[in-house]
Design an enzyme around this catalytic site. Structure first.
Site, short mmCIF file in Angstrom:
data_model
loop_
_atom_site.label_atom_id
_atom_site.label_comp_id
_atom_site.label_asym_id
_atom_site.label_seq_id
_atom_site.Cartn_x
_atom_site.Cartn_y
_atom_site.Cartn_z
N GLU A 1 8.62 15.87 16.25
CA GLU A 1 9.53 16.07 15.28
C GLU A 1 7.84 16.81 14.02
O GLU A 1 6.90 16.67 13.98
CB GLU A 1 8.83 14.09 14.36
CG GLU A 1 9.35 14.38 13.19
CD GLU A 1 9.57 12.86 12.84
OE1 GLU A 1 10.82 11.82 12.24
OE2 GLU A 1 8.68 12.05 12.31
N CYS B 1 13.88 11.26 7.09
CA CYS B 1 13.10 10.56 8.50
C CYS B 1 14.67 10.94 9.32
O CYS B 1 14.80 11.33 10.48
CB CYS B 1 12.25 9.27 8.85
SG CYS B 1 13.21 8.38 7.92
N GLU C 1 9.90 1.08 10.91
CA GLU C 1 10.32 2.00 11.17
C GLU C 1 10.05 3.75 11.12
O GLU C 1 8.57 3.77 10.77
CB GLU C 1 10.98 2.74 10.06
CG GLU C 1 12.31 0.50 9.78
CD GLU C 1 12.83 0.63 8.76
OE1 GLU C 1 13.63 1.55 8.42
OE2 GLU C 1 12.46 -0.58 7.86
N LYS D 1 0.66 -0.74 -0.14
CA LYS D 1 0.10 0.15 -0.05
C LYS D 1 0.97 1.24 0.09
O LYS D 1 1.61 1.61 0.60
CB LYS D 1 -0.89 0.36 1.14
CG LYS D 1 -2.07 0.75 1.58
CD LYS D 1 -2.54 1.12 2.98
CE LYS D 1 -2.02 2.77 3.64
NZ LYS D 1 -1.62 3.82 2.17
#
Ligand SMILES: Cc1cc2nc3c(=O)[nH]c(=O)nc-3n(C[C@H](O)[C@H](O)[C@H](O)COP(=O)(O)OP(=O)(O)OC[C@H]3O[C@@H](n4cnc5c(N)ncnc54)[C@H](O)[C@@H]3O)c2cc1C
Length: 1005
Positions: free
Chosen positions: A882, A786, A752, A671
């Site tokens: 973040e 990231c 992750e 996906k």
């Protein structure tokens, strides 16, 4: 008639004789420098340490720091310098200020050997001395690679100032030869284009040329008024085409078209130098005015070979020294043959190269007054003297400036002087006989060496070497080449024509459409629809699980070799469609060219690396050698893998997770992110073309909250591989822990997530590198990796020094639509991200100090101005959460202890970095920094498959390493099969280390 070789030998012998008449030690300064050079030539490790120490010294401020570094660099060596250091360090502990001062003085003196003066005033004394010796000059301002436009402007002003001051000083000077003087103005300035523009991108020569032309025009104009000469120096290969283009463009402008006093360096160590030279000559003829070429071998050989070794690409330079020498000779001839349009200068200290030039000039009847020899300040004094005595024109290249910006130059000189291959060392330190030194280089060329040692060419699967070390990565596309730029432009045009296409789901080998289509928009132009993805619902998700389950039962028994070959075919297809796939990324997720290309390269690498790793893991391996029993350890696939990928590496991460699932024998449902459906559809096309069997890979675009949630909870899904936000990751982790009725396996989750990545800058860090890499790590691809840098941790002591360069560097970034080449900051992915990041900026304004925000961003599209906050404290939200955008928080700390505490004090542990030149501090940080990927003295983004297995721990992930040797194990269940092989006490002597696959029925061979 004398042969050319014997003519060269005679001339060479004459130069040697003259050189030997005025003996000078190899290095004109005696003492400290002499001794260091001698030691460096006998001990490679010492040489490395020495050059590193020399490079850091000027940036050390306190005596104690100098002594500390001295000890760290040299105390454990087994070299002749060691007793000296020990003694020095002991003395230094008693009187640190004195020892440090002596050391600093010695190194400064070393540098002064190669630097003609600190400023124009200083240098004039040197130039006068040379004038008395009938030696001319060209001056150069030390310092390269500026990090901001403010610095570039400063350099331009320094060049202009130098020109004016030297013009005043030298206005009455006349040509030392008094013949052909019109070709050789007394005042000669050498410029480096990297000092004049900070945002140079090889992919965007037009941008660089536009900026550089406006900087150079006033300088050229002034030079012309003053009757001076300007030479364009040549730097690294990445800048070569731009330098050539710039030279031709400016000098074709009406104002300069008839001006003969400009020249450019050509590097004979480059394979394409002959082509470049001939092209220049053709251009010169069309222009109709003389110009000059300084022929050199090239000063960046180590850099170029290291760089291409890292990229796995063919080095642009020759790999054998005699090849460069022979090419220098070829080009010498080309220059003299075209003397009518080009004035030649030979920048060499090699007596063979020089004698050859003299001989060819005579052969072609070029008068010796019509070309010149150029040599570097501080080197080869006796050769300069000999050439003057022989009646040749000699010019000395004189760098001017302070030690700190001159370090790169100094290290190049030290490397050159100690190089095993160098002429000077051979003649003056190695005492190689003249006859040997004058041999024809063509005779010395050995059969071609395919690649340099260290360039990652080992692609044969070895079971013992480290996984990354047996793998060769696909090289990045080099946008230095016009051909690559054209291909990318054309791919962008082609993909643009297809914008708006619709893409189906792909389930069990069939293309499936539903009533709902999801548009994917271009974040740089939100009115532009890149394409439509078919939206899957729960029904399609169910169908996909069934298809995958059915396919799994066959695929799991397919030999791993076939599975590996499927991945390799996919990699080849991506290689073929590389530009097209990159172009799709540019439109769909706003990736700058080189970032998009790096993503496709990573996808290709994942396929090839995992194929290779599967071959390593696929064969059952004997656990122990024991008589009468065989135990083989091997792996089975888990079942159905559901892969959920993010949009920021839209093809690479999706491909990495899916290909790992496929090659290990699982059936996969992939996906893509809702923001990068088209990239996902492209990847599906690639696998379809590669021949993936029906059901083994299924493509399901749709909402995460619908199909994603449904499949994560599904009893028939055995594994979920997820990369994305912490919020979603933790939900998946939790949900996968619940065992549903009918579930066969404990669900495995590969998770992750994000990062809050920190970079610590030590007091002795190289600031050029620190600024360049920090800016790239924080703002490259808009900070949406990231791995991106979001916390820059500065020690009190160098806070001011870093900030005064960091902010102008951020202010110089090129922001814009990444369809244009050379853009560093494009749009963020969508409106939601845009709003969220702006909210964080508001939070930052309240919590901390807004130190910088870019003033202009394009009016349309989701562009966030790069933003820097200072006075950030570790507890603040902008230091903990973040943000995933171009926002950098700067934290000031007392010392390295506090820096580590702050860096480690977040929930995340993905990437982190450290800039330092203290070996002890580097060791300490290597050991203590909490991150899955720790980077020293480089950017903290840009992991390469096999080389930097990537992934974090704490709230950054479950500790898996994509692109690493143990990654595939997460997709597998281990199994051991033990057989008693003895019959009545009789047993085979040895069992093979690897067994066949346990497949039944056995595939036919
Ligand atoms: C006045 C002047 C101006 C200069 N300007 C420039 C400039 O603008 N740009 C620039 O790049 N350099 C420039 N140089 C530096 C010059 O390139 C180096 O000084 C030169 O390479 C040393 O060459 P040589 O002929 O003196 O010595 P040699 O000892 O004969 O040659 C050494 C050179 O050979 C090449 N080489 C070494 N090992 C190998 C190998 N294994 N395979 C292939 N080639 C190898 C390298 O280029 C190395 O520098 C300039 C030099 C001078 C004297």
């Amino acid at each position: 008639m004398r042969s050319l070789q014997s003519d060269i030998e005679q001339r060479g012998a004459c130069i040697f004789e003259l050189v030997d008449k005025h003996p000078e030690r190899f290095f004109s300064k005696a003492g400290f420098y002499q001794r260091l050079m001698a030691l460096s030539m006998h001990d490679e490790r010492f040489k490395t340490q020495l050059f590193r120490f020399v490079a850091v010294l000027p940036s050390l401020r306190r005596s104690s720091e100098i002594i500390q570094h001295l000890e760290e660099y040299f105390s454990d060596g087994n070299d002749g310098f060691h007793p000296l250091v020990s003694l020095g360090v002991r003395v230094a502990r008693l009187v640190p200020w004195m020892s440090a001062a002596v050391l600093r003085w010695n190194v400064s003196e070393t540098a002064r050997q190669f630097i003609a003066g600190r400023n124009p005033h200083d240098v004039i004394a040197t130039l006068r001395k040379r004038r008395a010796q009938k030696i001319g000059f060209t001056v150069d301002v030390l310092g390269e690679a500026v990090v901001s436009e403010a610095e570039a402007d400063e350099y331009a002003a320094r060049y202009a100032d130098l020109l004016d001051k030297l013009a005043r000083e030298t206005k009455d000077w006349t040509d030392p030869l008094g013949k052909s003087a019109e070709l050789f103005p007394v005042l000669n300035l050498s410029v480096k284009i990297s000092a004049l523009y900070s945002q140079m991108s090889p992919a965007a020569p037009a941008d660089a040329i536009a900026h550089l032309c406006s900087k150079l025009r006033p300088l050229l104009r002034r030079a012309r008024e003053l009757g001076a000469f300007i030479n364009f120096d040549m730097e690294s290969y990445a800048l070569k085409n731009t330098t050539l283009e710039l030279f031709k463009t400016t000098l074709t402008e009406a104002e300069f078209k008839d001006w003969p006093h400009a020249g450019i360096a050509i590097q004979a160590y480059l394979r394409d130098s002959e082509h470049d030279l001939r092209d220049l000559i053709e251009w010169g003829r069309a222009r109709g005015t003389r110009f000059a070429v300084r022929l050199v071998k090239g000063a960046y050989w180590d850099y170029e070979t290291t760089k291409s070794g890292q990229n796995g690409s063919n080095p642009p330079v020759f790999l054998q020294k005699p090849e460069s020498d022979a090419n220098f000779e070829e080009l010498t001839r080309v220059l003299f043959e075209n003397e009518a349009i080009v004035t030649a200068a030979f920048g060499s200290h090699n007596i063979r190269s020089i004698a050859h030039a003299q001989a060819v000039a005579d052969e072609l009847r070029v008068d010796r007054s019509r070309f010149e020899f150029q040599l570097l300040y501080g080197m080869a004094g006796p050769i300069k003297r000999a050439l003057v005595e022989m009646g040749y024109r000699v010019r000395e290249y004189c760098p001017i400036g302070e030690l700190l910006p001159g370090m790169a130059y100094l290290v190049r000189r030290l490397l050159e002087n100690t190089s095993n291959e160098g002429f000077l060392r051979a003649k003056f330190a190695g005492n190689v006989p003249a006859k040997e030194l004058l041999r024809d280089p063509k005779e010395l060329i050995k059969a071609p060496v395919a690649r340099i040692a260290g360039s990652n060419q080992k692609n044969g699967a070895s079971l013992r070497a480290a996984a990354g070390d047996i793998f060769r990565n696909a090289p990045l596309v080099s946008f230095i080449y016009k051909d690559s730029q054209d291909k990318m432009e054309s791919a962008l045009r082609e993909v643009r024509k297809r914008l708006g296409e619709k893409h189906p789901l792909y389930i069990g080998g069939e293309k499936i459409w539903t009533d709902h289509l999801t548009p994917s928009v271009n974040p740089a132009e939100p009115t532009e629809i890149v394409g439509y993805g078919t939206e899957a619902g729960v029904d399609e998700a169910e169908r996909a699980v069934k298809a995958a389950r059915a396919a799994f039962e066959k695929w799991r028994w397919t030999p791993f070799e076939e599975r590996a070959q499927l991945l390799e075919r996919a990699a080849d297809i991506m290689e073929r469609r590389r530009y097209e796939l990159s172009a799709v990324e540019v439109f769909e997720v706003g990736k700058p060219w080189s970032e998009a290309d790096a993503d496709i390269r990573e996808a290709i690498d994942f396929c090839r690396f995992y194929a290779q790793q599967m071959r390593r893991l696929g064969r059952p391996k004997l656990t122990q050698q024991v008589p009468g029993e065989e135990s083989y350890h091997h792996y089975w696939p888990r079942g159905v893998a559901f892969v959920i990928a993010p949009w920021n590496f839209p093809i690479a991460i999706l491909c990495g997770m899916a290909s790992a699932g496929i090659v290990t024998g699982n059936a996969v449902i992939m996906k893509p992110s809702e923001q990068s459906i088209i990239c996902g559809a492209m990847l599906m096309q690639v696998f379809e073309e590669a021949g993936v069997p029906p059901g083994v890979l299924n493509f399901l675009s749709g909402h995460g909250s619908v199909v994603g949630a449904h499949l994560v909870d599904h009893k028939d899904v055995d594994l979920v591989a997820f990369t994305g936000s912490r919020e979603v990751g933790l939900k998946i982790w939790e949900s996968a822990g619940i065992t549903r009725p009918g579930q066969r396996e404990l669900k495995r989750v590969i998770c992750e997530m994000g990062g809050k990545n920190a970079m610590i800058v030590d007091t002795d860090a190289d600031l050029d590198e620190t600024i360049m890499y920090s800016i790239y790590s924080a703002f490259g691809f808009q900070g949406q990796k990231c791995s991106a840098l979001s916390r820059l941790i500065l020690l009190e002591e160098n806070y001011g020094r870093v900030m005064e360069r960091l902010i102008p560097a951020a202010a110089s970034l090129r922001i814009g639509n990444p369809e244009q080449p050379g853009i560093m900051v494009g749009p963020v992915i969508d409106e939601a991200a845009y709003r969220r990041i702006l909210e964080y900026i508001e939070i930052g304004r309240k919590e901390a100090t807004l130190a910088f925000q870019a003033k202009e961003v394009p009016p349309r599209g989701y562009f966030i101005p790069p933003t820097i906050f200072t006075d950030v404290k570790p507890h603040m939200r902008i230091a903990r959460e973040e943000i995933f955008g171009p926002v950098l928080s700067v934290l000031k700390v007392r010392d390295l202890d506090e820096a580590l505490e702050v860096a480690n004090g977040t929930d995340y542990a993905l990437t982190a970095g450290f800039f330092s030149r203290s070996p002890d501090n580097i060791e300490r940080v290597k050991a203590r920094l909490e991150a899955g990927n720790v980077y020293i003295n480089r950017s903290c983004t840009g992991a390469i498959v096999g080389r930097h297995p990537f992934g974090g721990f704490k709230m950054s992930g479950s500790g898996t390493k994509a692109g690493g040797e143990d990654y595939l194990l997460h997709f597998l269940v281990p199994r051991v099969v033990t057989e008693n092989t003895s019959r009545h006490g009789f047993a085979p002597e040895q069992s093979p280390e690897y067994g066949d696959e346990f497949l039944w029925p056995k595939p036919r061979r």
